[in-house]
Design an enzyme around this catalytic site. Structure first.
Site, PDB file in Angstrom:
ATOM      1  CB  THR A  13     -47.396  18.538-133.045  1.00 17.51           C
ATOM      2  OG1 THR A  13     -47.391  17.131-133.265  1.00 17.51           O
ATOM      3  CG2 THR A  13     -48.806  19.112-132.623  1.00 17.51           C
ATOM      4  CE  LYS A 105     -41.410  19.790-122.828  1.00 19.29           C
ATOM      5  NZ  LYS A 105     -42.912  19.956-123.539  1.00 19.29           N
ATOM      6  N   GLY A 187     -52.662  13.979-128.779  1.00 18.17           N
ATOM      7  CA  GLY A 187     -51.623  14.637-129.104  1.00 18.17           C
ATOM      8  C   GLY A 187     -50.938  15.376-128.264  1.00 18.17           C
ATOM      9  CD  GLU A 190     -43.026  16.131-123.954  1.00 16.52           C
ATOM     10  OE1 GLU A 190     -41.886  16.092-124.780  1.00 16.52           O
ATOM     11  OE2 GLU A 190     -43.750  17.089-123.639  1.00 16.52           O
ATOM     12  CE  LYS A 205     -43.840  21.641-119.929  1.00 19.65           C
ATOM     13  NZ  LYS A 205     -45.202  20.661-120.006  1.00 19.65           N
ATOM     14  N   GLY A 302     -50.408  21.555-127.441  1.00 22.75           N
ATOM     15  CA  GLY A 302     -51.125  21.503-128.379  1.00 22.75           C
ATOM     16  C   GLY A 302     -50.546  22.624-129.786  1.00 22.75           C
TER      17      GLY A 302
END
Ligand code: HSE
Length: 430
Positions: A13, A105, A187, A190, A205, A302
């Protein structure tokens, strides 16, 4: 015009978003930077599927190591994810002194020390803007814009999937599973939904943000993590009655030579800016000594928003290379001090408690007695009039109290004969 060659590892993506972003704005970037970013190779195990972007077939390969080694590739963009092959490839690129951009991450939270040291040893650039907050340039703000500040605290809504689920549960009365499925279809989630809903993605994060704010990379296993899987709709509703909204927050707070790094569902006052961050959006609130409170808001995940941050990192590297200034900035700042992570039992905060006793006289007095004996002061109490199956939910908001005292009080309360279900304990912040 000088060129900077990009090698993309991972054509999913975000990878496809990077290609689209370059095709859309590459000329403009070249003009702004004085260096043209040029996509040279793309590696993925699947080089057949349509990603909605057109690339020359000869650019695609299944051999990621060959992309790293390609002399035409100056910047390796790692978008594979995970800590297996991604770690090997990132280290391989840095060992060659190549610049690396990653959105990974988990990799940074778990292997940050190793990766930052490799970058340092080889004077290589490592940029990871897209690892936190998707399209929000929060990493850049912490690394550069706030470089003159001592950070007091960071509160973040860092997982779009969880925020989406919580918003749907609250506003549409949706069940947890339905909202999760929606988020997955959009989307944002994970591949392994546990990373999102059990709080680990937020924790990864949080480790990155804490490392940037306080120097040394912190160990991911020291972070206290609670996700949203067990959250009841009733608690979202009771919280609202008291004037709070429940958010999954990453909380990073300095206290002397200790730092709190924790992730859990949290009640935030409705008039707090974080309470109005809904759906898949992310927000990070930083309190620092010179700038005071600053807030960063935007799409936390995204295709194009995340690609925007990846391309922003590539722009920085292009500028560095054009001026022979690679590694002008260390991966994480040096502060000359080492902060330890405060155990969650030592945390002091306010609490929301939902107790589930039988509808009998004197029960409330028992609760207040137990809390009072441990110095836990009550701010407000709500008892629902109607008993459900003989239970009457009692919701208590406390003043600031020590977590270990609250835990001990809950143990005592849950052992009472009149208590029919385990007490729900949530924390209140901001
Ligand atoms: N699964 C993450 C989220 C994606 O829902 O926010 C961005 O890291």
């Amino acid at each position: 015009m000088k060129e900077i060659g990009i090698g993309l590892l991972g054509f999913g993506t975000v990878g496809a978003g990077v290609v689209e972003g370059l095709q859309q704005n590459g000329d403009m970037m070249a003009e702004r930077l004085g260096v043209r970013p040029v996509l040279r190779r793309i590696a993925d195990l699947d080089i057949e599927s349509d990603r909605g972007v057109t690339v020359a077939a000869e650019m695609l390969t299944t051999d990621a190591a060959a992309v790293v080694d390609d002399p035409q590739v100056d910047v390796v963009v790692e978008l594979i994810g995970g800590t297996g092959i991604a770690r090997e490839l990132v280290l391989k690129a840095l060992a060659q002194g190549k610049a690396v951009v990653t959105a990974n991450k988990k990799l940074l939270a778990e292997y940050g020390s190793e990766i930052y040291a490799m970058a340092e040893a080889n004077q290589a650039d490592i940029y990871f803007g897209a690892s936190v907050g998707g399209g929000i340039p929060i990493i850049k703000a912490l690394r550069e814009g706030l470089a003159a500040n001592r950070v007091e605290s960071i509160y973040g809504i860092l997982n779009g999937t969880c925020n989406y689920i919580l918003t749907c549960m609250e506003t549409q009365g949706q069940a947890f599973d339905v909202a999760l499925k929606d988020a997955q279809e959009l989307g944002f989630a994970e591949a392994d939904p546990s990373l999102d809903i059990d709080g680990f993605d937020t924790a990864h994060k949080a480790v990155i943000l804490a490392s940037l704010a306080y120097g040394a990379p912190l160990s991911a296993d020291k972070v206290h993590v609670e996700g949203i899987r067990g959250l009841h709709k009733a608690d979202l509703e009771y919280a609202l009655e008291f004037g709070y909204r429940i958010k999954l927050l990453a909380i990073i707070k300095r206290d002397g030579d200790q730092v709190e790094v924790r992730v859990h569902p949290t009640l935030v006052p409705l008039d707090s800016m974080l309470a109005s961050v809904n759906g898949v959006f992310n927000a990070v609130m930083v309190d620092s000594d010179l700038a005071a409170e600053t807030l960063y808001y935007g799409s936390g995940a995204g295709r194009l928003p995340t690609a925007s941050t990846v391309l922003g990192d590539i722009a920085d590297i292009a500028r560095n290379q054009a001026k022979d200034a690679s590694h002008r900035m260390s991966a994480v700042p040096r502060t000359g001090e080492t902060l330890s992570v405060k155990p969650v039992s030592d945390v002091r905060t306010r609490y929301y408690l939902r107790l589930m006793p039988a509808d009998k006289p004197g029960v409330l007095a028992q609760f207040t007695g137990i809390l009072g004996a441990r110095g836990i002061s009550i701010e407000s109490v709500l008892q629902k009039g109607d008993s459900v199956d003989g239970h009457v939910p009692v919701v208590i908001i406390t003043h600031e109290a020590l977590e270990s005292d609250v835990d001990a009080a809950i143990q005592e309360i849950d052992a009472l004969d009149a208590v029919l279900e385990g007490t729900v304990r949530l924390r209140i912040e901001v």
